[in-house]
Design an enzyme around this catalytic site. Structure first.
Site, PDB file in Angstrom:
ATOM      1  N   ASN A  98      43.706  44.492  15.208  1.00 13.02           N
ATOM      2  CA  ASN A  98      42.291  44.896  15.273  1.00 13.02           C
ATOM      3  C   ASN A  98      41.999  46.098  14.371  1.00 13.02           C
ATOM      4  OD1 ASN A  98      41.364  42.877  17.012  1.00 13.02           O
ATOM      5  ND2 ASN A  98      42.136  43.977  18.804  1.00 13.02           N
ATOM      6  N   TYR A 144      58.260  47.609  23.695  1.00 14.31           N
ATOM      7  CA  TYR A 144      57.856  48.754  22.876  1.00 14.31           C
ATOM      8  C   TYR A 144      58.470  48.652  21.479  1.00 14.31           C
ATOM      9  CZ  TYR A 144      57.099  53.733  21.704  1.00 14.31           C
ATOM     10  OH  TYR A 144      56.729  54.910  21.108  1.00 14.31           O
TER      11      TYR A 144
HETATM   12  P1  NAD Z   1      50.540  59.017  25.344  1.00 15.42           P
HETATM   13  O1  NAD Z   1      50.896  57.991  26.365  1.00 15.42           O
HETATM   14  O2  NAD Z   1      50.262  60.392  25.810  1.00 15.42           O
HETATM   15  O3  NAD Z   1      49.296  58.541  24.475  1.00 15.42           O
HETATM   16  C1  NAD Z   1      48.979  57.204  24.235  1.00 15.42           C
HETATM   17  C2  NAD Z   1      47.473  57.044  24.345  1.00 15.42           C
HETATM   18  O4  NAD Z   1      47.121  55.684  24.056  1.00 15.42           O
HETATM   19  C3  NAD Z   1      46.954  57.343  25.752  1.00 15.42           C
HETATM   20  O5  NAD Z   1      45.823  58.163  25.680  1.00 15.42           O
HETATM   21  C4  NAD Z   1      46.610  55.967  26.312  1.00 15.42           C
HETATM   22  O6  NAD Z   1      45.605  55.999  27.299  1.00 15.42           O
HETATM   23  C5  NAD Z   1      46.189  55.242  25.045  1.00 15.42           C
HETATM   24  N1  NAD Z   1      46.306  53.786  25.151  1.00 15.42           N
HETATM   25  C6  NAD Z   1      47.355  53.075  25.624  1.00 15.42           C
HETATM   26  N2  NAD Z   1      47.072  51.756  25.562  1.00 15.42           N
HETATM   27  C7  NAD Z   1      45.822  51.644  25.018  1.00 15.42           C
HETATM   28  C8  NAD Z   1      44.980  50.546  24.711  1.00 15.42           C
HETATM   29  N3  NAD Z   1      45.363  49.276  24.953  1.00 15.42           N
HETATM   30  N4  NAD Z   1      43.752  50.803  24.187  1.00 15.42           N
HETATM   31  C9  NAD Z   1      43.342  52.087  23.961  1.00 15.42           C
HETATM   32  N5  NAD Z   1      44.102  53.148  24.241  1.00 15.42           N
HETATM   33  C10 NAD Z   1      45.328  52.941  24.762  1.00 15.42           C
HETATM   34  O7  NAD Z   1      51.727  59.008  24.272  1.00 15.42           O
HETATM   35  P2  NAD Z   1      51.983  59.926  23.006  1.00 15.42           P
HETATM   36  O8  NAD Z   1      53.295  60.557  23.188  1.00 15.42           O
HETATM   37  O9  NAD Z   1      50.800  60.778  22.738  1.00 15.42           O
HETATM   38  O10 NAD Z   1      52.151  58.825  21.863  1.00 15.42           O
HETATM   39  C11 NAD Z   1      51.115  58.540  20.941  1.00 15.42           C
HETATM   40  C12 NAD Z   1      51.629  57.554  19.899  1.00 15.42           C
HETATM   41  O11 NAD Z   1      52.746  58.110  19.207  1.00 15.42           O
HETATM   42  C13 NAD Z   1      52.095  56.221  20.484  1.00 15.42           C
HETATM   43  O12 NAD Z   1      51.713  55.177  19.646  1.00 15.42           O
HETATM   44  C14 NAD Z   1      53.600  56.352  20.486  1.00 15.42           C
HETATM   45  O13 NAD Z   1      54.237  55.102  20.384  1.00 15.42           O
HETATM   46  C15 NAD Z   1      53.843  57.216  19.270  1.00 15.42           C
HETATM   47  N6  NAD Z   1      55.117  57.929  19.376  1.00 15.42           N
HETATM   48  C16 NAD Z   1      55.243  58.979  20.224  1.00 15.42           C
HETATM   49  C17 NAD Z   1      56.472  59.616  20.334  1.00 15.42           C
HETATM   50  C18 NAD Z   1      56.677  60.800  21.254  1.00 15.42           C
HETATM   51  O14 NAD Z   1      57.795  61.287  21.348  1.00 15.42           O
HETATM   52  N7  NAD Z   1      55.674  61.329  21.911  1.00 15.42           N
HETATM   53  C19 NAD Z   1      57.562  59.168  19.583  1.00 15.42           C
HETATM   54  C20 NAD Z   1      57.385  58.073  18.751  1.00 15.42           C
HETATM   55  C21 NAD Z   1      56.157  57.472  18.645  1.00 15.42           C
END
Ligand code: NAD
Ligand code: UDP
Length: 326
Positions: A98, A144
């Site tokens: 999307n 994931y």
């Molecule tokens: P988080 O869970 O705090 O944030 C994810 C956000 O996405 C949340 O606000 C959630 O409500 C929203 N979300 C989930 N599914 C959704 C959907 N279907 N539609 C709309 N919103 C949706 O996690 P984060 O740590 O802030 O991670 C953010 C991104 O960074 C993610 O994509 C994650 O895979 C990536 N990432 C994070 C880390 C880490 O260590 N924090 C490491 C690698 C990758």
């Protein structure tokens, strides 16, 4: 100034990114379905003249005239992404379709928040972008890992087939204020346990390693990646190369909080990677970027955040007790 869409903008990383983009003078559309995100993460931004909050699920198409998309929507903690694994795959794959479709339609750039999990349980150390990984396609983490791998594939195919300007970053374990207190990730778990003198739960023998990056360093890397030339697609590792065993992290947190907590061991979750450390040579060369906040400094800020969170939670508890007359 640009109009920037941040999916997952109410989450831990997304909220810091929204804040930074507003500081840079951009208009920010924060899109989130609040699965793991919290309104309080962005409450201070609501009311800002250049900030818009949209409740929307990325598995459904979304249209807006924007200049850039940061696609972060996806639960990131193993506990949360395994809660509804089918939805996790849908979020990564349909969300990418999307958002890439939107980028194609409005001819904007899209940065994909990929992850070190695409390397699985890596057989090459430290992990370099050319390594294809060692991922179990049918395990508990696969929703994931494979979802994020497929999202990378989609980015590359939209780039090659439709000329969409994409940027892929592979984020390594990131921590900092606004992590969800109960999301099960190791840094938040250990700090919250230590601050309450509860047992520190080390999974397995604690010799597995991770490299922990403070969130401000990551946000800087994201902005620099978005600014690169169109030919810079990535993937690029963004992480802190400092590598620690989980036991070392536990001891550090206990020491820094002055906690009376004891370390206990619990079973290691399935497919838990044995070691993880980013090779950031490419980020250094391409983005002139490297992390500047070491673990001690980052933990200090994160501990202060959770101290305040726990204080507020206790005030709430006290108030409720007062109301009940108990
Ligand atoms: P988080 O869970 O705090 O944030 C994810 C956000 O996405 C949340 O606000 C959630 O409500 C929203 N979300 C989930 N599914 C959704 C959907 N279907 N539609 C709309 N919103 C949706 O996690 P984060 O740590 O802030 O991670 C953010 C991104 O960074 C993610 O994509 C994650 O895979 C990536 N990432 C994070 C880390 C880490 O260590 N924090 C490491 C690698 C990758
Ligand atoms: N971990 C742990 N105790 C906890 C939470 C996690 O020992 O309370 C371990 C987990 O098994 C893994 C590491 O810490 O080896 C990092 O876990 P996290 O869930 O934060 O991230 P990921 O496994 O996705 O890197």
């Amino acid at each position: 100034m640009k109009t920037v869409l941040v999916t997952g903008g109410a989450g831990f990383i997304g909220s810091h990114l929204c804040e930074r983009l507003l500081q840079e003078g951009h208009t920010v559309i924060c899109l989130d379905n609040f699965f793991t995100g919290q309104k309080k993460n962005i409450a201070h931004l609501v009311g800002h003249p250049y900030f818009e909050l949209v409740r929307h699920d990325v598995t459904q198409p979304y249209y807006a005239e924007v200049d850039e998309i940061y696609n972060l929507a996806c639960p990131a903690s193993p506990v949360h992404y395994q809660y509804n694994p089918i939805k996790t795959s849908k979020t990564s794959v349909m969300g990418a379709i999307n958002m890439l479709g939107l980028a194609k339609r409005v001819r904007c750039k899209m940065l994909q928040a990929s992850t070190s999990e695409v390397y699985g349980d890596p057989k090459i150390h430290p992990q370099v972008e050319t390594y294809w990984g060692n991922v179990n396609p049918i395990g508990l983490r696969s929703c994931y890992d494979e979802g994020k791998r497929c999202a990378e594939t989609l980015c590359m195919d939209y780039n090659r087939q439709n000329g969409v300007r994409v940027k892929i970053i592979r984020i390594f374990n990131t921590y900092g204020p606004r992590m969800f207190m109960h999301d099960g990730r190791v840094v938040s778990n250990f700090i919250v346990q230590a601050l309450q003198d509860q047992d520190i739960t080390v999974y397995g023998d604690g010799t597995q390693t991770r490299s922990f990056q403070y969130v401000d360093d990551l946000v800087e890397g994201m902005l620099r990646m978005m600014e690169t030339e169109d030919s810079c697609v990535g993937p690029v590792n963004i992480g802190n190369p400092g590598e620690f065993t989980i036991l070392e992290l536990a001891e550090k947190v206990i020491g820094m909080t002055g906690s009376k907590s004891k370390i206990i061991h619990k079973p290691l979750p399935a497919d838990d990677p044995v070691q993880r450390r980013p090779d950031i040579g490419l980020a250094r060369r391409m983005l002139d970027w490297e992390p500047v906040i070491d673990l001690e400094e980052g933990l200090k800020k994160t501990i202060a955040y959770f101290e305040e969170e726990l204080r507020q939670a206790n005030v709430c508890k006290e108030n409720n007790r007062g109301k009940d007359g108990r």
